[in-house]
Design an enzyme around this catalytic site. Sequence first.
Site, PDB file in Angstrom:
ATOM      1  N   TYR A  59      -1.953  -3.402  16.903  1.00 51.92           N
ATOM      2  CA  TYR A  59      -1.388  -4.512  17.686  1.00 51.92           C
ATOM      3  C   TYR A  59      -1.513  -5.848  16.944  1.00 51.92           C
ATOM      4  O   TYR A  59      -0.939  -6.853  17.356  1.00 51.92           O
ATOM      5  CB  TYR A  59      -2.064  -4.645  19.063  1.00 51.92           C
ATOM      6  CG  TYR A  59      -1.993  -3.422  19.955  1.00 51.92           C
ATOM      7  CD1 TYR A  59      -1.147  -2.353  19.660  1.00 51.92           C
ATOM      8  CD2 TYR A  59      -2.766  -3.325  21.100  1.00 51.92           C
ATOM      9  CE1 TYR A  59      -1.087  -1.228  20.473  1.00 51.92           C
ATOM     10  CE2 TYR A  59      -2.716  -2.201  21.918  1.00 51.92           C
ATOM     11  CZ  TYR A  59      -1.886  -1.150  21.593  1.00 51.92           C
ATOM     12  OH  TYR A  59      -1.842  -0.039  22.410  1.00 51.92           O
ATOM     13  N   HIS A 118      -5.214   6.728  17.251  1.00 56.10           N
ATOM     14  CA  HIS A 118      -4.063   6.204  17.990  1.00 56.10           C
ATOM     15  C   HIS A 118      -2.926   7.223  18.139  1.00 56.10           C
ATOM     16  O   HIS A 118      -2.274   7.288  19.173  1.00 56.10           O
ATOM     17  CB  HIS A 118      -3.537   4.954  17.272  1.00 56.10           C
ATOM     18  CG  HIS A 118      -2.781   4.008  18.159  1.00 56.10           C
ATOM     19  ND1 HIS A 118      -2.794   2.657  17.973  1.00 56.10           N
ATOM     20  CD2 HIS A 118      -1.986   4.217  19.240  1.00 56.10           C
ATOM     21  CE1 HIS A 118      -2.042   2.076  18.896  1.00 56.10           C
ATOM     22  NE2 HIS A 118      -1.542   3.005  19.673  1.00 56.10           N
TER      23      HIS A 118
HETATM   24  P1  NAP Z   1       2.900  -1.841  31.363  1.00 53.90           P
HETATM   25  O1  NAP Z   1       1.526  -2.265  31.630  1.00 53.90           O
HETATM   26  O2  NAP Z   1       3.401  -0.564  31.923  1.00 53.90           O
HETATM   27  O3  NAP Z   1       3.933  -2.993  31.822  1.00 53.90           O
HETATM   28  C1  NAP Z   1       3.841  -4.297  31.348  1.00 53.90           C
HETATM   29  C2  NAP Z   1       5.081  -5.056  31.812  1.00 53.90           C
HETATM   30  O4  NAP Z   1       5.106  -5.118  33.234  1.00 53.90           O
HETATM   31  C3  NAP Z   1       5.155  -6.466  31.305  1.00 53.90           C
HETATM   32  O5  NAP Z   1       6.521  -6.750  31.086  1.00 53.90           O
HETATM   33  C4  NAP Z   1       4.607  -7.277  32.464  1.00 53.90           C
HETATM   34  O6  NAP Z   1       5.166  -8.575  32.513  1.00 53.90           O
HETATM   35  C5  NAP Z   1       5.091  -6.470  33.642  1.00 53.90           C
HETATM   36  N1  NAP Z   1       4.177  -6.584  34.782  1.00 53.90           N
HETATM   37  C6  NAP Z   1       2.825  -6.578  34.746  1.00 53.90           C
HETATM   38  N2  NAP Z   1       2.318  -6.663  35.979  1.00 53.90           N
HETATM   39  C7  NAP Z   1       3.373  -6.746  36.831  1.00 53.90           C
HETATM   40  C8  NAP Z   1       3.476  -6.878  38.234  1.00 53.90           C
HETATM   41  N3  NAP Z   1       2.396  -6.937  39.026  1.00 53.90           N
HETATM   42  N4  NAP Z   1       4.723  -6.945  38.776  1.00 53.90           N
HETATM   43  C9  NAP Z   1       5.811  -6.874  37.999  1.00 53.90           C
HETATM   44  N5  NAP Z   1       5.783  -6.749  36.654  1.00 53.90           N
HETATM   45  C10 NAP Z   1       4.562  -6.690  36.073  1.00 53.90           C
HETATM   46  O7  NAP Z   1       3.222  -1.842  29.775  1.00 53.90           O
HETATM   47  P2  NAP Z   1       2.598  -1.519  28.379  1.00 53.90           P
HETATM   48  O8  NAP Z   1       2.220  -2.770  27.693  1.00 53.90           O
HETATM   49  O9  NAP Z   1       3.586  -0.620  27.733  1.00 53.90           O
HETATM   50  O10 NAP Z   1       1.292  -0.632  28.630  1.00 53.90           O
HETATM   51  C11 NAP Z   1       0.035  -1.195  28.987  1.00 53.90           C
HETATM   52  C12 NAP Z   1      -0.989  -1.091  27.867  1.00 53.90           C
HETATM   53  O11 NAP Z   1      -1.225   0.264  27.485  1.00 53.90           O
HETATM   54  C13 NAP Z   1      -0.572  -1.747  26.541  1.00 53.90           C
HETATM   55  O12 NAP Z   1      -0.598  -3.141  26.588  1.00 53.90           O
HETATM   56  C14 NAP Z   1      -1.567  -1.123  25.583  1.00 53.90           C
HETATM   57  O13 NAP Z   1      -2.834  -1.741  25.699  1.00 53.90           O
HETATM   58  C15 NAP Z   1      -1.599   0.307  26.109  1.00 53.90           C
HETATM   59  N6  NAP Z   1      -0.634   1.166  25.352  1.00 53.90           N
HETATM   60  C16 NAP Z   1      -1.150   2.122  24.532  1.00 53.90           C
HETATM   61  C17 NAP Z   1      -0.288   2.916  23.785  1.00 53.90           C
HETATM   62  C18 NAP Z   1      -0.865   3.982  22.888  1.00 53.90           C
HETATM   63  O14 NAP Z   1      -0.113   4.557  22.068  1.00 53.90           O
HETATM   64  N7  NAP Z   1      -2.126   4.305  23.026  1.00 53.90           N
HETATM   65  C19 NAP Z   1       1.097   2.739  23.865  1.00 53.90           C
HETATM   66  C20 NAP Z   1       1.594   1.778  24.735  1.00 53.90           C
HETATM   67  C21 NAP Z   1       0.727   1.005  25.488  1.00 53.90           C
HETATM   68  P3  NAP Z   1       4.434  -9.891  31.878  1.00 53.90           P
HETATM   69  O15 NAP Z   1       3.782  -9.453  30.607  1.00 53.90           O
HETATM   70  O16 NAP Z   1       5.568 -10.833  31.699  1.00 53.90           O
HETATM   71  O17 NAP Z   1       3.428 -10.383  32.878  1.00 53.90           O
END
Ligand code: NAP
Length: 279
Positions: free
Chosen positions: A49, A107
């Site tokens: 990241y 990862h």
């Molecule tokens: P997510 O948490 O599923 O969704 C984030 C999105 O939803 C952002 O656009 C955010 O907007 C929005 N959001 C957040 N809270 C909300 C709410 N209460 N109401 C409406 N919209 C909302 O997405 P993600 O970043 O893909 O996944 C979460 C975390 O998982 C990552 O950040 C990372 O740490 C981890 N991850 C790990 C892997 C892996 O390969 N291990 C891959 C992907 C993700 P705003 O940001 O504008 O507030």
Amino acid sequence: MEKKFVLPGGINIGCPGFGTWRITGEAAATSVELALRAGYRHIDTAAAYENEEFVGHGIKRSGVAREDIFITTKLCNRVRTYDDAVEELEGSLGQLGTDHVDLCLIHWPNPLKFRSCWKERNAELWRALEDMQKKGMVVSIGVSNFCPRHIEALLESAEAIPAVNQIRLCPGDYDKETVDYCISRGIMLEAYSPLGSGKAAESERIAEIAAKYGGSSAQICLNWCIAHGFLPIVKAERSEHIRANLEIGDIELSGEDIAALDGMTGECGLHVNPDEKPF
Ligand code: NAP
């Protein structure tokens, strides 16, 4: 509803986890600081990241004691050997400004560059993680995006079973085979992208279920994770989202609604089969 998650060894891990993918630079520091001040105690980052330094600044600026925060990082796809793994985790610790992380994950099971030797690579990385765990550089060790075959291969030479498998889990993206396998092995499932990276908010079907409970679509997704025993890792940059996701609410989803959410297809996007990922 019970929101307590405990790793082997009785280690408590905060729920929900705060995700930091695609938050870079100063924004990562600000979001992490805000999240910790709001009450999160579990921060998820990764070398890939490229924000660990700023995540570290956010942690310091929050004023929350290091021992009260659960920090996860991940070994990225360029890491091939035992020595690479040690160097990478040492680098992450330096960037984060801490002498240990609470959880370190491999990862990705088979990066394109190493697809012909993924078993050997994972075995080496795992051996390095086990040794770094013994030295206290990392408390718990685990994997991410691993399917049962990747875990089975790892276990051929592993001393320790992964404590966690962090995979994409959200309504409509529910890999039952991997989930059932991890449960049968006692591997905790962390749900990344629990809101479908934001797509959940566009789903009318999730909104209809949310309306029945008087909650938001995000609350339905997070409660769906908890109903299944998955620890959600949720990302938000907007302060109202950061705060809202701590209010998971007392929604008790019915079996019928859980089944409806399980059965949605691609409502929030779908995970990539690791063997088909083009990088
Ligand atoms: P997510 O948490 O599923 O969704 C984030 C999105 O939803 C952002 O656009 C955010 O907007 C929005 N959001 C957040 N809270 C909300 C709410 N209460 N109401 C409406 N919209 C909302 O997405 P993600 O970043 O893909 O996944 C979460 C975390 O998982 C990552 O950040 C990372 O740490 C981890 N991850 C790990 C892997 C892996 O390969 N291990 C891959 C992907 C993700 P705003 O940001 O504008 O507030």
